[in-house]
Design a protein around this motif. Structure first.
Motif, mmCIF file in Angstrom:
data_model
loop_
_atom_site.group_PDB
_atom_site.id
_atom_site.type_symbol
_atom_site.label_atom_id
_atom_site.label_comp_id
_atom_site.label_asym_id
_atom_site.label_seq_id
_atom_site.Cartn_x
_atom_site.Cartn_y
_atom_site.Cartn_z
ATOM 1 N N ARG A 172 35.356 8.365 39.228
ATOM 2 C CA ARG A 172 34.570 8.254 38.006
ATOM 3 C C ARG A 172 34.471 6.832 37.473
ATOM 4 O O ARG A 172 33.788 6.594 36.464
ATOM 5 N N LEU A 173 35.145 5.896 38.131
ATOM 6 C CA LEU A 173 35.277 4.563 37.571
ATOM 7 C C LEU A 173 33.930 3.896 37.345
ATOM 8 O O LEU A 173 33.660 3.352 36.266
ATOM 9 N N GLU A 174 33.064 3.919 38.350
ATOM 10 C CA GLU A 174 31.771 3.255 38.201
ATOM 11 C C GLU A 174 30.931 3.921 37.119
ATOM 12 O O GLU A 174 30.217 3.247 36.370
ATOM 13 N N ALA A 175 30.992 5.242 37.012
ATOM 14 C CA ALA A 175 30.234 5.946 35.978
ATOM 15 C C ALA A 175 30.732 5.557 34.590
ATOM 16 O O ALA A 175 29.938 5.341 33.659
ATOM 17 N N ILE A 176 32.058 5.465 34.429
ATOM 18 C CA ILE A 176 32.623 5.081 33.126
ATOM 19 C C ILE A 176 32.193 3.663 32.769
ATOM 20 O O ILE A 176 31.792 3.376 31.626
ATOM 21 N N ARG A 177 32.252 2.769 33.741
ATOM 22 C CA ARG A 177 31.834 1.391 33.457
ATOM 23 C C ARG A 177 30.344 1.297 33.153
ATOM 24 O O ARG A 177 29.921 0.505 32.312
ATOM 25 N N SER A 178 29.543 2.108 33.843
ATOM 26 C CA SER A 178 28.105 2.122 33.545
ATOM 27 C C SER A 178 27.856 2.606 32.128
ATOM 28 O O SER A 178 27.000 2.072 31.411
ATOM 29 N N LEU A 179 28.590 3.630 31.706
ATOM 30 C CA LEU A 179 28.467 4.130 30.337
ATOM 31 C C LEU A 179 28.863 3.046 29.345
ATOM 32 O O LEU A 179 28.184 2.831 28.329
ATOM 33 N N ALA A 180 29.969 2.342 29.622
ATOM 34 C CA ALA A 180 30.396 1.270 28.727
ATOM 35 C C ALA A 180 29.360 0.149 28.683
ATOM 36 O O ALA A 180 29.079 -0.408 27.601
ATOM 37 N N ARG A 181 28.771 -0.190 29.825
ATOM 38 C CA ARG A 181 27.740 -1.239 29.840
ATOM 39 C C ARG A 181 26.545 -0.831 28.995
ATOM 40 O O ARG A 181 25.968 -1.655 28.281
ATOM 41 N N ASP A 223 27.783 -8.653 21.935
ATOM 42 C CA ASP A 223 27.964 -8.935 20.504
ATOM 43 C C ASP A 223 28.902 -7.885 19.920
ATOM 44 O O ASP A 223 28.484 -6.950 19.233
ATOM 45 N N VAL A 224 30.208 -8.044 20.216
ATOM 46 C CA VAL A 224 31.198 -7.059 19.783
ATOM 47 C C VAL A 224 31.532 -7.295 18.317
ATOM 48 O O VAL A 224 31.929 -8.411 17.940
ATOM 49 N N PRO A 225 31.389 -6.282 17.464
ATOM 50 C CA PRO A 225 31.678 -6.473 16.035
ATOM 51 C C PRO A 225 33.175 -6.679 15.794
ATOM 52 O O PRO A 225 34.010 -6.022 16.415
ATOM 53 N N LEU A 226 33.483 -7.615 14.914
ATOM 54 C CA LEU A 226 34.868 -7.905 14.542
ATOM 55 C C LEU A 226 35.066 -7.559 13.063
ATOM 56 O O LEU A 226 34.129 -7.651 12.271
ATOM 57 N N PRO A 227 36.268 -7.110 12.683
ATOM 58 C CA PRO A 227 37.497 -7.065 13.477
ATOM 59 C C PRO A 227 37.651 -5.795 14.306
ATOM 60 O O PRO A 227 38.625 -5.668 15.033
ATOM 61 N N ALA A 228 36.703 -4.829 14.212
ATOM 62 C CA ALA A 228 36.881 -3.546 14.890
ATOM 63 C C ALA A 228 37.084 -3.728 16.390
ATOM 64 O O ALA A 228 37.875 -3.019 17.014
ATOM 65 N N GLY A 229 36.393 -4.691 16.985
ATOM 66 C CA GLY A 229 36.484 -4.873 18.424
ATOM 67 C C GLY A 229 37.405 -5.991 18.862
ATOM 68 O O GLY A 229 37.382 -6.397 20.029
ATOM 69 N N LEU A 230 38.235 -6.502 17.934
ATOM 70 C CA LEU A 230 39.067 -7.649 18.262
ATOM 71 C C LEU A 230 40.067 -7.346 19.374
ATOM 72 O O LEU A 230 40.320 -8.175 20.242
ATOM 73 N N GLU A 243 25.167 -2.830 25.642
ATOM 74 C CA GLU A 243 23.757 -3.233 25.503
ATOM 75 C C GLU A 243 23.077 -2.537 24.331
ATOM 76 O O GLU A 243 21.890 -2.772 24.068
ATOM 77 N N GLY A 244 23.805 -1.640 23.640
ATOM 78 C CA GLY A 244 23.238 -0.955 22.485
ATOM 79 C C GLY A 244 22.393 0.246 22.819
ATOM 80 O O GLY A 244 21.663 0.763 21.955
ATOM 81 N N ALA A 245 22.452 0.739 24.064
ATOM 82 C CA ALA A 245 21.649 1.908 24.437
ATOM 83 C C ALA A 245 22.146 3.154 23.722
ATOM 84 O O ALA A 245 23.336 3.307 23.452
ATOM 85 N N HIS A 246 21.226 4.065 23.437
ATOM 86 C CA HIS A 246 21.525 5.362 22.819
ATOM 87 C C HIS A 246 22.265 5.220 21.483
ATOM 88 O O HIS A 246 22.911 6.163 21.017
ATOM 89 N N GLY A 247 22.214 4.045 20.853
ATOM 90 C CA GLY A 247 22.893 3.850 19.580
ATOM 91 C C GLY A 247 24.403 3.942 19.681
ATOM 92 O O GLY A 247 25.085 4.250 18.697
ATOM 93 N N LEU A 248 24.974 3.672 20.865
ATOM 94 C CA LEU A 248 26.416 3.796 21.055
ATOM 95 C C LEU A 248 27.150 2.686 20.305
ATOM 96 O O LEU A 248 26.655 1.553 20.221
ATOM 97 N N PRO A 249 28.339 2.972 19.780
ATOM 98 C CA PRO A 249 29.107 1.939 19.082
ATOM 99 C C PRO A 249 29.595 0.873 20.052
ATOM 100 O O PRO A 249 30.305 1.176 21.024
ATOM 101 N N VAL A 250 29.249 -0.377 19.781
ATOM 102 C CA VAL A 250 29.565 -1.455 20.704
ATOM 103 C C VAL A 250 31.069 -1.689 20.788
ATOM 104 O O VAL A 250 31.604 -1.974 21.869
ATOM 105 N N ASP A 251 31.788 -1.566 19.658
ATOM 106 C CA ASP A 251 33.222 -1.810 19.708
ATOM 107 C C ASP A 251 33.944 -0.778 20.576
ATOM 108 O O ASP A 251 34.861 -1.108 21.329
ATOM 109 N N GLU A 252 33.495 0.491 20.510
ATOM 110 C CA GLU A 252 34.125 1.510 21.347
ATOM 111 C C GLU A 252 33.745 1.301 22.815
ATOM 112 O O GLU A 252 34.570 1.502 23.711
ATOM 113 N N ALA A 253 32.501 0.877 23.065
ATOM 114 C CA ALA A 253 32.095 0.586 24.447
ATOM 115 C C ALA A 253 32.946 -0.537 25.021
ATOM 116 O O ALA A 253 33.358 -0.488 26.190
ATOM 117 N N ALA A 254 33.239 -1.562 24.201
ATOM 118 C CA ALA A 254 34.088 -2.664 24.665
ATOM 119 C C ALA A 254 35.491 -2.164 24.977
ATOM 120 O O ALA A 254 36.106 -2.551 25.987
#
Length: 961
Positions: free
Chosen positions: A652-661, A706-713, A665-676
């Motif tokens: 599942r590793l590549e699928a998880i990384r694709s989801l995080a990517r 563009d990871v939001p801080l401090p949430a994504g620190l 990139e802001g697709a589907h309105g996903l939270p960038v800090d959680e993706a990071a």
């Protein structure tokens, strides 16, 4: 040795020479090493059971000059073949070797056996044709292709091709005698004369087929085309036989057409309802051969075959190909019906009416009810031998009333598997292999046009994903747009609307998928659309339950239903996959807004699962941000050990990384800090469980976003820390240390002493690798003393690294003590990254204290752990170190270096590839092959310079020394 006699049963090992040289073991492709081992296999397989001298073999393996130790190298290649074929498959014989397998194990000898059987059936033209067709079905392309060196191919290919052409022309002559003349034969003959323009017999057969098919003008034009070819290429005219044939056609000689009259006394029609097959049929040779053999058997009951497969895999094309081949075995005719699948199914009542009328039942004699029609149909079939083709069947119930007595053969095509429908043979079609897809596109478009744009052609084929329908449509678009470049079509297919480009003249990939989609219930259709939220063309039960918001049992049932309709395909016990074109279709159907919730749920579940995996792998006090109070935590996976983590993460590793990517990139309105956070957790956990090497790609993706801080620190700190570790493996030590300092600044801002110490341990590794051993020792001592922060496992790792530093400083007793202390502090699991590193450290100590055998054994142990953990990086690293150790004691390290190179290239580990090339260069230089050494070192320099590795200059220096 095995007897070389003939036999009809297949051997478990099958060797293919009539096309790309390959091996199958019980029907499954076997991994024969490319290059000289495969050439050796082909040399022996040309004459199984007969000894081939080492001198002969050497001439084919090293046509440009022998290596320093050819016998040793030959023995190595023989050992590799034995590991694939079996320990006794290659026998030592006289001054050489022999393939100790039956002749029938080699397709060339099965081909010649079938031709000999055809010779014995000279009094039965139909049987003779069947035998020749069976022989020709074994061919999969140009003989002996894919060999390097190609000397063997050059020497034997022309003769083998001529042998094939002779048999092909014999088969075509029989088709003409049996009046089996149609578009298929004409298309085959046209391709033959285009590929082999000087074979006058094929030109003659093409002229006769056109004339017999009622196309005398084309037949005469063909003669004039031949005249032009021969005069242009050879400066000669056609021979007397062709000239006489031309004169007879000009005179409209009635003797040229010998149409057969129907048998006397027949009172009912002989239906011939089969649609025309395609003239550019390619691939599926094995399926065509087995189906043809089964349906051509006129002894005993007729057979039933079910051909299933997803939309666009060529089920109907294959079935028609076979049906036309065997129609002579069914003298009472052929019936055909399109059942229209599951979305608009044809009623059996109506199909039976159609069949009855074709058999001469007219007007009121056709019964009104389904049962009565079925009874009458079976009665009529009892006295006839018919071939019945039922195309695009939607369910077994739909076709059951149409399956008749054992006198008539039934050929069924369907998207579902139809397991409840009795069948003598079941064939489930997959997409084309790259070679088959390329062959089809070439047959449609022409080799010359595609050859001018090989890269664009590859892109078109990649966009089609092996779908025969997609390839056929792509080819048709090019043939109907002569002014287009292949690149223009490739650009269209590569866009998000590429599916729209796969439509021409009534053929459409989207329309084919629409048929199945319309059969779905509204809720099923919604579930199908929501799978577009998946980051890859794959899904398991857990992911489906998250995307659909249902329990796992309901998710499994939904996936099974979509699989039954062939929109998805089962991949393993829990997983399903779908074609790239099906994925595009999902995305077109889905509304962007409705994908937000399932995409966010997938990201959240991945986050929770990875946190649990990390906690399992590190029995530590790091996870202060515990997930226990999270409302979704109860649904996350629990892991009992590293093996379970690996089993879950690895596929599942590549699928998880694709989801995080996507999230970065802001697709589907996903939270960038959680993706990071997910991106970095996937990198950390993968490294912990199987040393997956990303070369810092995951870290760079986070740092570039563009990871939001401090949430994504915290994720940013992990990115700097992991990037530093990756840069150190690339010998970019100053950059690695700078990245480590950035990470430490983050951990101090967060007050995270544990991660600060972990980063110091990474920086110690960078110091040690750059030769700054005392600075490395200071940092490691700080980490080892921090028993209030670092758990035993972490301090044991630092002790292992300290042992390596001691070795570099010549402190061998201290290194030995550090390794023993590390093992006592936290004994590692036998199959784990910690055991792997422990083995490497012992090997390093043994190597520097001149304990050669102990060092090699430790490297072998490390390699075995890498194999058990399915880590290509671990395997290649251990092999590369072993090669260096052997070189340092004056031994030949080329074998482990070559193995390391193969693994590194296969898995795109560029740094390891360069290191392995360097070792191979040293080995070649030691053996007195400076030219080969230079070649290896040049390749290594190119890779290292592309990576920006500072030590590229050191390797370049080897070229001038």
């Amino acid at each position: 040795m095995h007897a070389a006699g003939r036999g009809s049963d297949h051997h478990p090992i099958e060797i293919a020479l009539l096309g790309p040289v390959e091996v199958r073991s019980r029907g499954v492709p076997a991994a024969v090493p490319t290059g000289r081992p495969r050439t050796l296999l082909a040399c022996l397989a040309l004459s199984p059971g007969q000894a081939v001298t080492q001198a002969t073999l050497a001439g084919y393996l090293w046509p440009e000059g022998l290596p320093a130790h050819p016998r040793q190298a030959l023995q190595t290649y023989v050992a590799r073949l034995r590991s694939v074929l079996g320990a006794d498959a290659v026998a030592t014989a006289q001054d050489g070797f022999a393939l100790d397998l039956p002749r029938r194990a080699v397709d060339l000898h099965r081909f010649r056996t079938a031709v000999a059987d055809a010779d014995a059936a000279a009094d039965d033209p139909a049987e003779q044709l069947r035998q020749l067709c069976e022989a020709l079905s074994l061919w999969q392309g140009a003989p002996l292709s894919g060999l390097s060196p190609a000397t063997l191919t050059t020497e034997h290919s022309a003769a083998l091709t001529a042998e094939r052409l002779d048999v092909t022309e014999r088969a075509n002559e029989l088709r003409l005698r049996l009046n089996d003349v149609g578009d298929e034969l004409i298309g085959t003959l046209r391709r033959l004369v285009a590929q082999h323009p000087w074979r006058e017999r094929s030109w003659s057969q093409l002229m006769r087929a056109l004339y017999a098919g009622g196309r005398p003008g084309e037949a005469l034009a063909t003669f004039h085309e031949l005249v032009g070819v021969l005069r242009r290429d050879l400066g000669t005219d056609p021979g007397p036989e062709l000239t006489e044939l031309h004169q007879r056609m000009l005179a409209a000689d009635s003797g040229l057409v010998s149409a057969s009259a129907p048998p006397a006394g027949r009172a009912v029609p002989v239906p011939a309802q089969l649609p025309a097959g395609v003239s550019d049929f390619v691939g599926r040779a094995g399926e065509v051969a087995s189906m043809t053999t089964l349906l051509s058997d006129t002894e005993g009951p007729a057979r039933r075959i079910v051909v299933s497969g997803a939309a666009g895999t060529g089920k109907t094309t294959l079935a028609l190909r076979v049906a036309h081949r065997v129609r002579c075995a069914y003298p009472d005719g052929q019936l055909f019906a399109d059942l229209r699948g599951a979305s608009d199914p044809a009623a059996a009542h109506d199909v039976l009416g159609q069949f009855l009328r074709a058999l001469g039942v007219t007007g009121s004699a056709v019964p009104p009810t389904l049962d009565e029609r079925g009874t009458l149909f079976r009665s009529l079939c009892e006295r006839r031998r018919l071939l019945i083709m039922l195309d695009d069947v939607g369910s077994a119930d739909q076709v059951a009333p149409l399956v008749t007595t054992d006198r008539c053969a039934v050929l069924v095509t369907a998207r579902p598997h139809l397991p409840s429908l009795p069948a003598d043979q079941r064939i489930d079609l997959d997409v084309f292999s790259p070679a088959e897809a390329g062959e089809l596109l070439t047959a449609i478009v022409g080799r010359a046009r595609l050859a001018t744009e090989p890269d664009a052609t590859a892109d078109v084929l990649a966009s089609c994903g092996g779908s025969p329908l997609a390839v056929r449509i792509a080819g048709a678009r090019l043939t109907t747009r002569a002014s287009w470049s292949v690149e223009q079509l490739a650009r269209q297919l590569s866009t998000n609307t590429g599916l729209a480009a796969l439509s021409v003249d009534g053929m459409s990939v989207r329309a084919t998928l629409d048929v199945t989609h319309r059969s779905l219930e509204p809720e099923q259709a919604r579930w199908f659309r929501l799978l577009a939220a998946m980051p890859a063309t794959a899904c398991d039960t857990e992911s489906a339950s998250v995307v659909w918001g249902v329990d796992p049992a309901a998710a499994r049932a939904g996936l099974e239903h979509l699989s039954h309709l062939r929109l998805l395909e089962p991949a393993d016990e829990h997983g399903y996959v779908w074609h790239d074109l099906v994925g595009q279709y999902m995305a077109e159907l889905a509304d962007a807004a409705e994908l937000q919730r399932p995409a966010a749920a997938l990201l959240r579940r991945a986050h929770l699962n990875l946190r649990n995996a990390k906690r399992c792998l590190r029995a530590e006090r790091e996870l202060r941000d515990a997930v226990d109070d999270d409302p979704d935590a109860a649904h996350a996976r629990a892991f009992a050990g590293a093996a379970e983590v690996h089993e879950w993460l690895h596929p599942r590793l590549e699928a998880i990384r694709s989801l995080a990517r996507r999230g970065l990139e802001g697709a589907h309105g996903l939270p960038v800090d959680e993706a990071a956070a997910v991106m970095m957790l996937s990198d950390i956990v993968a490294s912990e469980c199987c040393l997956s090497d990303t070369a810092g790609d995951a870290a760079r993706a986070v740092l570039d976003a563009d990871v939001p801080l401090p949430a994504g620190l915290s994720a940013v700190g992990a990115a700097w820390q992991n990037l530093g570790a990756a840069l150190a493996t690339q010998h970019r030590f100053d950059d690695a240390l700078a990245a480590g300092e950035r990470a430490i600044a983050v951990w101090r801002e967060l007050g995270d002493r544990f991660r600060e110490l972990s980063t110091l341990g990474n920086m110690a590794t960078a110091y040690a690798r750059s030769g700054r051993h005392l600075e490395a020792a200071d940092l490691l001592a700080t980490c080892i003393a921090a028993d209030d922060v670092l758990p035993a496992q972490g301090r044991a790792r630092c002790l292992q690294n300290m042992a390596s530093v001691h070795v570099r400083l010549g402190r061998y007793a201290e290194a030995d003590r550090a390794l023993r202390d590390a093992h006592a502090l936290a004994p590692p699991d036998p199959v784990s990254p910690d055991s792997y590193y422990e083995a490497l450290r012992w090997a390093e100590l043994h190597r520097e204290t001149d304990r050669r055998d102990d060092a090699v054994a430790a490297y072998d142990r490390a390699h075995g752990i890498g194999v058990a953990l399915d880590s290509s990086h671990m395997q290649a690293t251990a092999l590369r170190y072993c090669a260096r150790a052997l070189r340092q004691v004056g031994d030949d390290g080329s074998a482990p270096a070559a193995q390391a190179l193969e693994i590194a290239r296969l898995n795109h580990h560029l740094r390891l590839e360069a290191d392995a090339l360097v070792e191979l260069g040293h080995a070649a230089d030691k053996l007195g092959n400076p030219g080969v050494a230079t070649s290896y070192w040049r390749q290594a320099v190119e890779i290292l310079e592309s990576l920006g590795a500072p030590d590229a200059g050191d390797v370049r220096q080897l070229l001038t020394d």
